[in-house]
Write a protein that holds these residues in place. Sequence first.
Motif, mmCIF file in Angstrom:
data_model
loop_
_atom_site.group_PDB
_atom_site.id
_atom_site.type_symbol
_atom_site.label_atom_id
_atom_site.label_comp_id
_atom_site.label_asym_id
_atom_site.label_seq_id
_atom_site.Cartn_x
_atom_site.Cartn_y
_atom_site.Cartn_z
ATOM 1 N N UNK A 194 -5.700 -4.490 -6.413
ATOM 2 C CA UNK A 194 -5.151 -3.383 -5.791
ATOM 3 C C UNK A 194 -4.292 -2.576 -6.470
ATOM 4 N N UNK A 195 -4.679 -1.450 -6.462
ATOM 5 C CA UNK A 195 -4.170 -0.228 -7.156
ATOM 6 C C UNK A 195 -2.678 0.143 -6.357
ATOM 7 N N UNK A 235 -4.314 -6.313 4.664
ATOM 8 C CA UNK A 235 -3.410 -5.200 3.974
ATOM 9 C C UNK A 235 -2.076 -5.786 3.849
ATOM 10 N N UNK A 236 -1.619 -5.794 2.473
ATOM 11 C CA UNK A 236 -0.489 -6.138 2.149
ATOM 12 C C UNK A 236 0.846 -5.297 2.076
ATOM 13 N N UNK A 262 -8.694 -12.235 -6.517
ATOM 14 C CA UNK A 262 -7.637 -12.309 -5.242
ATOM 15 C C UNK A 262 -6.649 -13.191 -5.445
ATOM 16 N N UNK A 263 -5.335 -13.258 -4.772
ATOM 17 C CA UNK A 263 -4.305 -13.925 -5.257
ATOM 18 C C UNK A 263 -4.667 -15.520 -4.684
ATOM 19 N N UNK A 306 -11.759 -6.583 7.954
ATOM 20 C CA UNK A 306 -11.717 -5.104 8.474
ATOM 21 C C UNK A 306 -11.858 -4.227 6.959
ATOM 22 N N UNK A 307 -12.017 -3.188 7.112
ATOM 23 C CA UNK A 307 -12.348 -2.374 5.998
ATOM 24 C C UNK A 307 -11.243 -1.075 6.404
ATOM 25 N N UNK A 308 -10.229 -0.803 5.523
ATOM 26 C CA UNK A 308 -9.330 0.106 6.068
ATOM 27 C C UNK A 308 -9.280 1.381 5.038
ATOM 28 N N UNK A 309 -8.861 2.318 5.371
ATOM 29 C CA UNK A 309 -8.522 3.689 4.633
ATOM 30 C C UNK A 309 -7.181 3.617 4.350
ATOM 31 N N UNK A 310 -6.469 3.526 3.282
ATOM 32 C CA UNK A 310 -4.863 3.593 3.125
ATOM 33 C C UNK A 310 -4.613 4.989 2.157
ATOM 34 N N UNK A 311 -3.275 5.364 2.431
ATOM 35 C CA UNK A 311 -2.827 6.436 1.711
ATOM 36 C C UNK A 311 -1.258 6.465 1.763
ATOM 37 N N UNK A 312 -0.624 7.200 0.766
ATOM 38 C CA UNK A 312 0.630 7.183 0.790
ATOM 39 C C UNK A 312 1.297 8.064 1.908
#
Length: 300
Positions: free
Chosen positions: A131-132, A148-149, A195-196, A267-273
């Motif tokens: 996870x970048x 998502x974390x 993964x953890x 689920x597949x997500x798109x995440x952004x700041x």
Amino acid sequence: MDRLTEMEAFAEVVDQGGFTDAAHKMGLSKSAISKHVSSLENRLGARLLNRTTRRVGPTDIGMAYYDRARRVLNDAGEADALVSAMQSEPAGLLRVTCATDFGVKHLSELLPDFLNLYPQVTLDVVLCQRRVELVSEGFDLAIRVGPLEDSSLRARKLTETRMRLLASPEYLAQQGGPKTINQLTDFNLIHASNISSRCVWKLEASNGELRQVRAKGGLCINDGQCQLDAAIAGLGIAYLPDYLSQDALMSGEVVDAMPSLPRQVQDIYLVQPYHRIVQPKVRAFVEYLIQEVPKHANAC
């Protein structure tokens, strides 16, 4: 006089420490700045600045007004910038990170069409299993599979993928297939090291209960394709998404090891700041993925 101009003139006097520098910053005469500030004080009925021959500084009331005025001016500037940004063409470097398996199977197929649509955009795509940290590592976007974390990121669900327990027909012929979740502990389970909770599978039982299975077996590996290859080779049972395993399922190299298990999905997500103003290149890529990813992922 214009209220925002009065406010800006006053704020610049405070920021620059005097009328002369404020006039230079705004491209106006010193007398014009003075008139704007005087008009503001007259309208408010309060003295906002202490003026001496040596220095100019805000009064207590002026400092309180400055704090609020600066926020208003910043918001006005962002509103102007937003309009400009929304009308400009997508361009520049766009840095994207994605889980390796999904990137190889799906994202790579979508990139040529996007670049043809927006030739002024340059893509820097990094495929990796970890996870970048988007902000500290300078990424604009990420595609992530699974829970998502980081709640500080803006997330948009793109699609979902079915997860299956997979094994080769030969392995199941020798061992017999698991009939219940509890029986999985009797099998070699090929698990992920990236993964953890790498040694634990979370599966939903038929009664809706979320069960945890501690994986044990002779192979732990951080790449989904390698896990699939190991399952094909008869080394045990892997828990993998359809977008990765569909071809092997169709060819018969692997089969669903527990078809009675309720449908499991990730689920597949798109995440952004989070940014108040979204750059055109980011907005264009987000809209493109929202449209195209479900088509490709659900075609599996």
